[in-house]
Every structure is written in C-alpha cells, then in structure tokens.
Design a protein around this motif. Structure first.
Motif, PDB file in Angstrom:
ATOM      1  N   MET A  88       0.839  -1.203   0.000  1.00  0.00           N
ATOM      2  CA  MET A  88       0.000   0.000   0.000  1.00  0.00           C
ATOM      3  C   MET A  88       0.877   1.257   0.000  1.00  0.00           C
ATOM      4  SD  MET A  88      -2.917   1.445  -0.059  1.00  0.00           S
ATOM      5  CE  MET A  88      -4.225   0.408   0.486  1.00  0.00           C
ATOM      6  N   VAL A  89       1.942   1.254   0.785  1.00  0.00           N
ATOM      7  CA  VAL A  89       2.875   2.389   0.802  1.00  0.00           C
ATOM      8  C   VAL A  89       3.515   2.544  -0.569  1.00  0.00           C
ATOM      9  CG1 VAL A  89       5.042   3.231   1.789  1.00  0.00           C
ATOM     10  CG2 VAL A  89       3.299   2.242   3.279  1.00  0.00           C
ATOM     11  N   LEU A  90       3.903   1.426  -1.190  1.00  0.00           N
ATOM     12  CA  LEU A  90       4.490   1.474  -2.533  1.00  0.00           C
ATOM     13  C   LEU A  90       3.501   2.054  -3.534  1.00  0.00           C
ATOM     14  CD1 LEU A  90       6.824   0.785  -4.473  1.00  0.00           C
ATOM     15  CD2 LEU A  90       5.816  -1.488  -4.703  1.00  0.00           C
ATOM     16  N   PHE A  91       2.225   1.683  -3.423  1.00  0.00           N
ATOM     17  CA  PHE A  91       1.233   2.232  -4.340  1.00  0.00           C
ATOM     18  C   PHE A  91       1.081   3.741  -4.144  1.00  0.00           C
ATOM     19  CE2 PHE A  91      -3.171   3.576  -5.174  1.00  0.00           C
ATOM     20  CZ  PHE A  91      -3.128   3.463  -6.554  1.00  0.00           C
ATOM     21  N   ILE A  92       1.102   4.192  -2.908  1.00  0.00           N
ATOM     22  CA  ILE A  92       0.990   5.637  -2.649  1.00  0.00           C
ATOM     23  C   ILE A  92       2.187   6.374  -3.244  1.00  0.00           C
ATOM     24  CG2 ILE A  92       1.002   7.375  -0.809  1.00  0.00           C
ATOM     25  CD1 ILE A  92      -0.657   5.327   0.854  1.00  0.00           C
ATOM     26  N   VAL A  93       3.384   5.800  -3.108  1.00  0.00           N
ATOM     27  CA  VAL A  93       4.575   6.404  -3.708  1.00  0.00           C
ATOM     28  C   VAL A  93       4.424   6.460  -5.229  1.00  0.00           C
ATOM     29  CG1 VAL A  93       7.050   6.037  -4.134  1.00  0.00           C
ATOM     30  CG2 VAL A  93       6.126   5.799  -1.826  1.00  0.00           C
ATOM     31  N   CYS A  94       3.949   5.369  -5.830  1.00  0.00           N
ATOM     32  CA  CYS A  94       3.741   5.335  -7.288  1.00  0.00           C
ATOM     33  C   CYS A  94       2.720   6.385  -7.722  1.00  0.00           C
ATOM     34  CB  CYS A  94       3.274   3.947  -7.731  1.00  0.00           C
ATOM     35  SG  CYS A  94       4.530   2.688  -7.682  1.00  0.00           S
ATOM     36  N   LEU A  95       1.649   6.515  -6.967  1.00  0.00           N
ATOM     37  CA  LEU A  95       0.605   7.476  -7.300  1.00  0.00           C
ATOM     38  C   LEU A  95       1.140   8.905  -7.234  1.00  0.00           C
ATOM     39  CD1 LEU A  95      -2.390   7.732  -8.036  1.00  0.00           C
ATOM     40  CD2 LEU A  95      -2.873   7.911  -5.590  1.00  0.00           C
ATOM     41  N   VAL A  96       1.909   9.214  -6.212  1.00  0.00           N
ATOM     42  CA  VAL A  96       2.491  10.553  -6.071  1.00  0.00           C
ATOM     43  C   VAL A  96       3.453  10.826  -7.226  1.00  0.00           C
ATOM     44  CG1 VAL A  96       4.032  11.958  -4.642  1.00  0.00           C
ATOM     45  CG2 VAL A  96       2.151  10.708  -3.581  1.00  0.00           C
ATOM     46  N   GLU A  97       4.307   9.856  -7.546  1.00  0.00           N
ATOM     47  CA  GLU A  97       5.236  10.046  -8.668  1.00  0.00           C
ATOM     48  C   GLU A  97       4.483  10.239  -9.974  1.00  0.00           C
ATOM     49  OE1 GLU A  97       9.284   7.632  -7.422  1.00  0.00           O
ATOM     50  OE2 GLU A  97       7.684   6.531  -8.428  1.00  0.00           O
ATOM     51  N   PHE A  98       3.464   9.443 -10.197  1.00  0.00           N
ATOM     52  CA  PHE A  98       2.693   9.532 -11.441  1.00  0.00           C
ATOM     53  C   PHE A  98       2.017  10.894 -11.585  1.00  0.00           C
ATOM     54  CE2 PHE A  98      -1.286   8.726 -13.851  1.00  0.00           C
ATOM     55  CZ  PHE A  98      -0.718   8.356 -15.064  1.00  0.00           C
ATOM     56  N   PRO A 102       6.876  14.766 -14.107  1.00  0.00           N
ATOM     57  CA  PRO A 102       6.641  14.597 -15.553  1.00  0.00           C
ATOM     58  C   PRO A 102       7.214  13.311 -16.136  1.00  0.00           C
ATOM     59  CG  PRO A 102       7.410  16.820 -15.099  1.00  0.00           C
ATOM     60  CD  PRO A 102       7.522  16.044 -13.815  1.00  0.00           C
ATOM     61  N   ALA A 103       8.356  12.845 -15.659  1.00  0.00           N
ATOM     62  CA  ALA A 103       8.976  11.640 -16.218  1.00  0.00           C
ATOM     63  C   ALA A 103       8.190  10.373 -15.890  1.00  0.00           C
ATOM     64  CB  ALA A 103      10.409  11.510 -15.703  1.00  0.00           C
ATOM     65  N   PHE A 104       7.261  10.468 -14.949  1.00  0.00           N
ATOM     66  CA  PHE A 104       6.474   9.304 -14.556  1.00  0.00           C
ATOM     67  C   PHE A 104       5.075   9.315 -15.175  1.00  0.00           C
ATOM     68  CE2 PHE A 104       9.786   9.720 -11.486  1.00  0.00           C
ATOM     69  CZ  PHE A 104      10.157   8.425 -11.210  1.00  0.00           C
ATOM     70  N   ALA A 105       4.774  10.319 -15.941  1.00  0.00           N
ATOM     71  CA  ALA A 105       3.470  10.414 -16.597  1.00  0.00           C
ATOM     72  C   ALA A 105       3.526   9.673 -17.936  1.00  0.00           C
ATOM     73  CB  ALA A 105       3.080  11.867 -16.791  1.00  0.00           C
ATOM     74  N   THR A 106       3.824   8.376 -17.850  1.00  0.00           N
ATOM     75  CA  THR A 106       3.904   7.544 -19.053  1.00  0.00           C
ATOM     76  C   THR A 106       2.969   6.356 -18.891  1.00  0.00           C
ATOM     77  OG1 THR A 106       5.683   6.156 -18.181  1.00  0.00           O
ATOM     78  CG2 THR A 106       6.343   8.145 -19.369  1.00  0.00           C
ATOM     79  N   SER A 107       2.622   5.752 -19.996  1.00  0.00           N
ATOM     80  CA  SER A 107       1.783   4.557 -19.956  1.00  0.00           C
ATOM     81  C   SER A 107       2.502   3.411 -19.249  1.00  0.00           C
ATOM     82  CB  SER A 107       1.404   4.123 -21.369  1.00  0.00           C
ATOM     83  OG  SER A 107       0.603   5.088 -21.971  1.00  0.00           O
ATOM     84  N   THR A 108       3.791   3.330 -19.430  1.00  0.00           N
ATOM     85  CA  THR A 108       4.566   2.269 -18.786  1.00  0.00           C
ATOM     86  C   THR A 108       4.466   2.377 -17.268  1.00  0.00           C
ATOM     87  OG1 THR A 108       6.118   2.246 -20.624  1.00  0.00           O
ATOM     88  CG2 THR A 108       6.860   1.246 -18.568  1.00  0.00           C
ATOM     89  N   PHE A 109       4.686   3.571 -16.736  1.00  0.00           N
ATOM     90  CA  PHE A 109       4.623   3.722 -15.285  1.00  0.00           C
ATOM     91  C   PHE A 109       3.191   3.583 -14.782  1.00  0.00           C
ATOM     92  CE2 PHE A 109       4.771   5.759 -11.145  1.00  0.00           C
ATOM     93  CZ  PHE A 109       5.835   5.065 -10.592  1.00  0.00           C
ATOM     94  N   PHE A 110       2.226   4.028 -15.575  1.00  0.00           N
ATOM     95  CA  PHE A 110       0.822   3.841 -15.181  1.00  0.00           C
ATOM     96  C   PHE A 110       0.513   2.357 -15.019  1.00  0.00           C
ATOM     97  CE2 PHE A 110      -3.509   2.842 -16.505  1.00  0.00           C
ATOM     98  CZ  PHE A 110      -4.216   3.473 -15.479  1.00  0.00           C
TER      99      PHE A 110
END
Length: 139
Positions: A88-98, A102-110
């Motif tokens: 859950m913490v990892l998902f929150i980190v991913c959501l914040v980065e996404f 800008p470098a995380f606003a990709t389909s791959t990271f999504f």
C-alpha cells in the motif's frame, strides 16, 4: 523480514533508476520516447520484425513479479499483513510520482502502478477470504 518486502518494488525501482539517468532526471518530459526506443528486433516466422523496447521488457518483468506476488498473497501469516501494508505504501509512492513528476506520466509507469494496486487489492481480498474460512461461525 525480507519476505515482507513487496517484490513489485523492484520494477518500480528499475523505472526510477532509468528515469534518473535521463537528461533532466525526474523532470524529463521525453521519458516516453526514451522508453519506447527499440533495443532489438526479433524476426518472427511470418517474416515480420518484433521491435522490443525497454518499456516492453520492464512490463514483462513486472508481470512475472506480479504473478509471484499473487502467489505470496495466499499466505495468511503476520508477515503477509506487513507485505500488504508495504505494498500500500508502494502504491501511494507510485501514485504521487505519477501525478507530480513529468517523467512518470507515461503509460509504462501507469501500468506498473496499476500492477502495484492489483497486488494491494488481491493481497487484502485473499487475506480476508482466508481469514473468513479460518473462523467457524457455527450453524
């Protein structure tokens, strides 16, 4: 205690390292283009060429890791609860980065973030179902 660490942190970490090495780091706007560049081409039997990119390899590896994580979620020990919490913490980190970088606003990271979310949901659902089976409510 290492068993409690969500394995999906590995593909997320690899993505972070790849993006960090790009010119501009986490603010790089061309991350999509860099990840989509073909690394090699595989000739198919039909004669067509299948261009494999870094994004493809990262997502394929993450799917394998997601499968292993789903197998781990069937365990109902205390260690599994810690694993679900860290996921859950990892998902929150991913959501914040996404949402913020800008470098995380990709389909791959999504798709990586979606895999982490599925790991969180599957872990909690499997744990709840397993716990319900362990408790006998009588007639």
């Amino acid at each position: 205690m290492f068993a409690a660490v969500p394995l999906l942190a590995l593909p997320v970490l690899v993505y972070n390292l790849i993006v960090l090495l790009l010119p501009g780091g986490f603010k790089a706007a061309d991350a999509t283009l860099r990840l989509a560049e073909p690394l090699f081409t595989i000739r198919m039997t039909s004669g067509a060429g299948w261009a494999v990119s870094l994004s493809d390899l990262l997502l394929a590896g993450a799917l394998v890791v997601l499968f292993v994580e789903l197998l781990k979620s069937t365990n109902s020990k205390r260690l599994a609860i810690v694993n679900h919490s860290l996921s859950m913490v990892l998902f929150i980190v991913c959501l914040v980065e996404f949402l913020l970088l800008p470098a995380f606003a990709t389909s791959t990271f999504f798709l990586l973030a979606l895999m982490v979310l599925l790991d969180v949901l599957a872990g909690f659902i499997v744990t709840i179902v397993a716990a319900r089976r362990d408790v006998d409510f009588g007639e």
